[in-house]
Scaffold this active site. Sequence first.
Site: not given
Length: 320
Positions: A101, A140, A169, A224-225
Amino acid sequence: MNTEKNPISIYMAPLQEYTDAVYRNAHFRLFGGVNKYFAPYLVLQNDGSVKKSTWRDILPENNPNVLPVPQILAGTSNEFATLANKIHELGYREMNWNLGCPYPMVTRRGRGSGLLPHPGRIREILDKAFTLPEINLSVKLRAGQESKDELFPVLEVLNDFPVTEIILHPRIAKDLYKGEADRKLFAEAKEICQHPLIYNGDITTADDATNFTEQENISTIMIGRGILQNPFLAGEINGTSVPDPKEKNQLLREFHAEVYSAYAERLNGFSHQHMRMIKFWSYFSENFPEPRKAMKKVKKATSDAKYDAAVGEAFRQFEW
Ligand SMILES: Cc1cc2nc3c(=O)[nH]c(=O)nc-3n(C[C@H](O)[C@H](O)[C@H](O)COP(=O)(O)O)c2cc1C
């Protein structure tokens, strides 16, 4: 399209306020193709409780079609143990730790990507975490908070623990979503990571997923997106569902109706429901021939009736 012999596993990425239980359960029922859904993170509030809405999101009774992998945001071993124990009590035996995050509100407290410059703290937390009962833990992470150099010391620490898998990511937190995810860095990380390493970032087409997994010789990716924009994407990638245009249109209608009515049940009043649906449409509108036009009308609706009319008009785009 991938052959049946070598299917690609797809994990649905967690997106706070987008991929909630309503979304995940409707997606699983209507589109499928996703092997694991990750729930957006749970975090302890100042009073030590978990925000009600995020807790409700992982309750098994609110996830009748598919249980997610719960995710936690923890910056100390106490926070980790409190959250992990709560999740364990619900019956979950698999969870994910968020080290990605990027938002200052989170990183300032040494949570999420705020831990990436501190591999020693990550080690301390994991030392305690693996004394907890029956924990299957995945991680993650982003490539770093300020610099990509942070990634390798963290991977070295993770090599010393029996984590089940690592999802990378490859962007640094400072960049949020700017630029491109660094696929070369992913390839370098794979060389030193002793756990299954799963790629996440900017995959929006089946061709890209197939080419990249072949090139990197990997069998699992997280998206995700790309799925929010195209709920058929996972099925297109692993060949589990390939509906024709008429079926697609019908599935999109059903998906929208299911999500809208579930929010009507859970949220209090049209304006809350509308706010949530605007988030949904911010990606869903990409399925329409004229996404902006669809989005604009839906956004402007001030009542149930006006919203229904806007949705009706958006779906008529398919008839032109
Ligand atoms: C609005 C929003 C909310 C997100 N919430 C979370 C979250 O709760 N936990 C997490 O690990 N990642 C979260 N992410 C990051 C995504 O899981 C994912 O890593 C990122 O979108 C890159 O993947 P993509 O390009 O396939 O979307 C969020 C991203 C966005 C845009």
